[in-house]
Write a protein that holds these residues in place. Structure first.
Motif, PDB file in Angstrom:
ATOM      1  N   GLY A 253       0.795  -1.227   0.000  1.00 30.73           N
ATOM      2  CA  GLY A 253       0.000   0.000   0.000  1.00 30.73           C
ATOM      3  C   GLY A 253       0.823   1.270   0.000  1.00 30.73           C
ATOM      4  N   LEU A 254       2.112   1.167  -0.354  1.00 27.77           N
ATOM      5  CA  LEU A 254       2.965   2.343  -0.401  1.00 27.77           C
ATOM      6  C   LEU A 254       2.884   2.988  -1.781  1.00 27.77           C
ATOM      7  N   MET A 255       2.514   4.261  -1.814  1.00 23.49           N
ATOM      8  CA  MET A 255       2.505   4.966  -3.084  1.00 23.49           C
ATOM      9  C   MET A 255       3.921   4.979  -3.643  1.00 23.49           C
ATOM     10  N   ASN A 256       4.042   4.661  -4.939  1.00 26.32           N
ATOM     11  CA  ASN A 256       5.375   4.512  -5.509  1.00 26.32           C
ATOM     12  C   ASN A 256       5.394   4.910  -6.973  1.00 26.32           C
ATOM     13  N   SER A 257       6.596   4.969  -7.502  1.00 28.19           N
ATOM     14  CA  SER A 257       6.790   5.399  -8.889  1.00 28.19           C
ATOM     15  C   SER A 257       6.434   4.329  -9.902  1.00 28.19           C
ATOM     16  N   GLY A 258       6.301   3.072  -9.442  1.00 31.18           N
ATOM     17  CA  GLY A 258       6.294   1.979 -10.393  1.00 31.18           C
ATOM     18  C   GLY A 258       7.709   1.763 -10.904  1.00 31.18           C
ATOM     19  N   LYS A 259       7.878   0.795 -11.786  1.00 30.80           N
ATOM     20  CA  LYS A 259       9.209   0.450 -12.273  1.00 30.80           C
ATOM     21  C   LYS A 259       9.738   1.539 -13.212  1.00 30.80           C
ATOM     22  N   VAL A 260      10.975   1.948 -12.960  1.00 33.94           N
ATOM     23  CA  VAL A 260      11.622   3.000 -13.741  1.00 33.94           C
ATOM     24  C   VAL A 260      12.932   2.470 -14.294  1.00 33.94           C
ATOM     25  N   ASP A 261      13.109   2.570 -15.603  1.00 39.02           N
ATOM     26  CA  ASP A 261      14.340   2.109 -16.254  1.00 39.02           C
ATOM     27  C   ASP A 261      15.359   3.235 -16.271  1.00 39.02           C
ATOM     28  N   ARG A 262      16.433   3.113 -15.496  1.00 38.26           N
ATOM     29  CA  ARG A 262      17.519   4.098 -15.502  1.00 38.26           C
ATOM     30  C   ARG A 262      18.680   3.630 -16.375  1.00 38.26           C
ATOM     31  N   PHE A 263      18.513   2.545 -17.083  1.00 43.21           N
ATOM     32  CA  PHE A 263      19.499   1.929 -17.975  1.00 43.21           C
ATOM     33  C   PHE A 263      20.650   1.294 -17.216  1.00 43.21           C
ATOM     34  N   PHE A 265      20.683   0.827 -14.066  1.00 45.57           N
ATOM     35  CA  PHE A 265      20.008   0.007 -13.071  1.00 45.57           C
ATOM     36  C   PHE A 265      18.513   0.224 -13.227  1.00 45.57           C
ATOM     37  N   GLN A 266      17.738  -0.693 -12.704  1.00 40.69           N
ATOM     38  CA  GLN A 266      16.291  -0.550 -12.646  1.00 40.69           C
ATOM     39  C   GLN A 266      15.932   0.021 -11.277  1.00 40.69           C
ATOM     40  N   ALA A 267      14.973   0.922 -11.224  1.00 39.12           N
ATOM     41  CA  ALA A 267      14.692   1.639  -9.985  1.00 39.12           C
ATOM     42  C   ALA A 267      13.197   1.651  -9.677  1.00 39.12           C
ATOM     43  N   LEU A 268      12.908   1.822  -8.399  1.00 41.34           N
ATOM     44  CA  LEU A 268      11.542   2.043  -7.922  1.00 41.34           C
ATOM     45  C   LEU A 268      11.637   2.972  -6.716  1.00 41.34           C
ATOM     46  N   LEU A 280      14.671   1.501  -4.550  1.00 42.43           N
ATOM     47  CA  LEU A 280      15.196   0.160  -4.713  1.00 42.43           C
ATOM     48  C   LEU A 280      15.857   0.099  -6.084  1.00 42.43           C
ATOM     49  N   SER A 281      17.116  -0.360  -6.146  1.00 43.04           N
ATOM     50  CA  SER A 281      17.872  -0.344  -7.398  1.00 43.04           C
ATOM     51  C   SER A 281      18.574  -1.685  -7.610  1.00 43.04           C
ATOM     52  N   THR A 282      18.606  -2.123  -8.858  1.00 48.54           N
ATOM     53  CA  THR A 282      19.292  -3.375  -9.180  1.00 48.54           C
ATOM     54  C   THR A 282      20.798  -3.159  -9.315  1.00 48.54           C
ATOM     55  N   ASP A 283      21.558  -4.186  -8.955  1.00 47.40           N
ATOM     56  CA  ASP A 283      23.004  -4.162  -9.180  1.00 47.40           C
ATOM     57  C   ASP A 283      23.338  -4.214 -10.670  1.00 47.40           C
ATOM     58  N   THR A 284      22.439  -4.788 -11.446  1.00 49.57           N
ATOM     59  CA  THR A 284      22.684  -4.981 -12.878  1.00 49.57           C
ATOM     60  C   THR A 284      21.910  -3.951 -13.703  1.00 49.57           C
ATOM     61  N   PRO A 285      22.374  -3.598 -14.907  1.00 50.49           N
ATOM     62  CA  PRO A 285      23.582  -4.113 -15.567  1.00 50.49           C
ATOM     63  C   PRO A 285      24.879  -3.437 -15.129  1.00 50.49           C
ATOM     64  N   GLY A 286      24.818  -2.256 -14.495  1.00 50.31           N
ATOM     65  CA  GLY A 286      26.016  -1.610 -13.983  1.00 50.31           C
ATOM     66  C   GLY A 286      26.473  -0.442 -14.840  1.00 50.31           C
ATOM     67  N   PHE A 287      27.446   0.308 -14.334  1.00 51.39           N
ATOM     68  CA  PHE A 287      27.884   1.534 -14.995  1.00 51.39           C
ATOM     69  C   PHE A 287      28.840   1.283 -16.154  1.00 51.39           C
ATOM     70  N   ASP A 288      29.310   0.053 -16.311  1.00 53.27           N
ATOM     71  CA  ASP A 288      30.187  -0.247 -17.439  1.00 53.27           C
ATOM     72  C   ASP A 288      29.429  -0.847 -18.609  1.00 53.27           C
ATOM     73  N   VAL A 289      28.107  -0.704 -18.616  1.00 53.64           N
ATOM     74  CA  VAL A 289      27.320  -1.264 -19.703  1.00 53.64           C
ATOM     75  C   VAL A 289      27.525  -0.491 -21.001  1.00 53.64           C
ATOM     76  N   ASP A 290      27.903   0.791 -20.922  1.00 58.93           N
ATOM     77  CA  ASP A 290      28.106   1.597 -22.124  1.00 58.93           C
ATOM     78  C   ASP A 290      29.503   2.211 -22.201  1.00 58.93           C
ATOM     79  N   GLU A 291      30.359   1.918 -21.211  1.00 57.07           N
ATOM     80  CA  GLU A 291      31.739   2.380 -21.213  1.00 57.07           C
ATOM     81  C   GLU A 291      32.595   1.271 -20.639  1.00 57.07           C
ATOM     82  N   SER A 292      33.833   1.195 -21.076  1.00 57.20           N
ATOM     83  CA  SER A 292      34.740   0.238 -20.449  1.00 57.20           C
ATOM     84  C   SER A 292      35.083   0.731 -19.056  1.00 57.20           C
ATOM     85  N   VAL A 293      35.496  -0.177 -18.190  1.00 62.60           N
ATOM     86  CA  VAL A 293      35.882   0.211 -16.833  1.00 62.60           C
ATOM     87  C   VAL A 293      36.999   1.248 -16.877  1.00 62.60           C
TER      88      VAL A 293
END
Length: 324
Positions: A253-263, A265-268, A280-293
Motif C-alpha cells: 500500500g505504499l505509493m510509488n513510482s512503479g518500475k523506472v528504467d535508468r538503464f 540500473f532498474q529503480a523504484l 530500490l535499485s538493481t546491481d545490474t547491468p552496472g555503470f560499465d554497460v556503455d563504457e569500459s571500466v
C-alpha cells in the motif's frame, strides 16, 4: 528475498565544478559516470564511486546552480557514511582534512565503530567509518589514480542516518516491508541528553547494509537545498527480484513510482511515512554497460532512450569543465 545493502545515495549540489574537485581531489573518489538528470535533462548528474563503479560505492549529485542552502531538520537523511579500511586510515584522513581545511570532528565511536565526521564545502554531513576487519557486505576497491594511498582510500558506502519525529512508522517499513532487522542501539554523540540511535540491518549485515534512525521531535522539518540528501537507494541483485519487489511495495500500500528504467540500473521510488525518499535499485547491468571500466566518467553518458536527443540535451546543458 533480501536487500543486499545500500546501493547509492543521491545529494544536491549547487556547484558541480567545485563538487568534482572536492570528491575526486580531496576524497580521492573516482568519477564513474557523467550523465544528466533523467527527469530534467537540462542538469548534470555526477556519480562518484570506487575503482570499478561497483554497486554500494556511489555518491551521486544532482547539479542545480543557484540552489539555496539546506535548512537541517527531521524527515531527512542527515548523514552518510563512507567506508575506509581501519582506524589508521581515519588518522590519515584527520590529518588530510586539516591540510585541506575541511571541517571535521575528532574520531568517535558510533555503533561500536571508529568514525570521523566531516562536511563538504556545501555542508553535506559525511562520516568516515573504519571497517576494522568487520564481517558483512564486502567493500569495493579503492581508486588508485589519486594521491590518496590505496590502503587509506574510500571503498564504499556505509550506514545512512535518518532523523525523524517518530521512528516507529519508519522502522515498521524497514522491518515489515523491506526485511531489515533491529540489531543494535547506541548513544548519540551529538550532545548530552539526545535520544539513542537505532540500528537496522539487512543482507549480510555490516556497515554497508545498515540504516540508523534517531528520533528528534525537537527539530523542525528539513528544507532541502544544496548539500542535502535527496534519497537513499537499496540494492536488489537482479531484474527477477526487482519484479518481485515492485509487487511487494505495491501490495504494502505504499505509493510509488512503479518500475523506472535508468538503464544502468532498474529503480523504484517511494516515500516512507516520515516523508524520506527511498529507492530500490538493481546491481545490474552496472555503470560499465556503455563504457569500459578504464574509461568510466570521461564522456557525457546518455541512456539509449535519450541518445537521439543528445544534440538538444548538450545545447541546453551549461558548459562544465571538470579539472583533475
Amino acid at each position: 528475498m533480501n536487500l543486499l545493502g545500500i546501493h547509492h545515495v543521491s545529494i544536491l549540489t549547487g556547484k558541480a565544478e567545485k563538487n568534482f574537485e572536492f570528491y575526486t581531489n580531496v576524497l580521492g573518489m573516482r568519477l564513474v559516470k557523467k550523465s544528466v538528470n533523467q527527469d530534467d535533462t537540462s542538469s548534470y548528474h555526477l556519480f562518484y564511486g570506487d575503482a570499478k563503479g561497483n554497486p554500494g560505492t556511489e555518491l551521486t549529485f544532482f547539479d542545480i546552480p543557484m540552489l539555496a542552502p539546506t535548512h537541517p531538520g527531521v524527515s531527512s537523511i542527515s548523514s552518510t557514511s563512507l567506508r575506509v579500511r581501519d582506524e589508521e586510515s581515519l588518522q590519515y584522513w584527520k590529518k588530510r582534512f586539516e591540510e585541506f581545511g575541511v571541517t571535521h570532528e575528532d574520531i568517535k565511536k558510533r555503533a561500536n565503530r571508529n568514525t570521523l565526521a566531516f562536511e563538504d564545502f556545501e555542508g553535506t554531513k559525511l562520516i568516515l567509518v573504519a571497517d576494522d576487519g568487520e564481517d558483512g557486505v564486502a567493500a569495493g576497491e579503492a581508486w588508485s589514480e589519486t594521491d590518496v594511498p590505496a590502503e587509506h582510500g574510500i571503498v564504499g558506502l556505509g550506514a545512512v542516518l535518518l532523523r525523524v519525529r517518530n521512528q516507529k512508522p519508519t522502522a515498521r517499513v524497514l522491518t515489515d516491508v523491506l526485511g531489515f532487522e533491529h540489531v543494535d542501539t547506541y548513544p548519540s554523540v551529538d550532545g548530552d541528553g539526545l535520544p539513542d540511535v537505532h540500528v537496522y540491518s539487512t543482507g549480510e549485515g555490516g556497515v554497508g547494509a545498515e540504516v540508523h534512525i534517531q528520533e528528534r521531535p525537537d527539530l523542525p522539518k528539513e528544507r532541502i537545498g544544496r548539500g542535502g540528501v535527496h534519497h537513499v537507494a537499496f540494492r536488489i541483485p537482479n531484474e527477477e527480484e526487482y519484479d518481485k519487489w515492485a509487487e511487494k511495495i505495491q501490495a504494502a500500500g505504499l505509493m510509488n513510482s512503479g518500475k523506472v528504467d535508468r538503464f544502468y540500473f532498474q529503480a523504484l521510488y517511494f516515500r516512507e511515512p516520515n516523508g524520506i525518499l527511498f529507492e530500490l535499485s538493481t546491481d545490474t547491468p552496472g555503470f560499465d554497460v556503455d563504457e569500459s571500466v578504464d574509461s568510466l566518467g570521461q564522456n557525457l553518458s546518455l541512456p539509449p532512450f535519450l541518445e537521439d536527443q543528445r544534440e538538444q540535451i548538450e545545447q541546453k546543458l551549461r558548459p562544465l569543465t571538470l579539472k583533475e
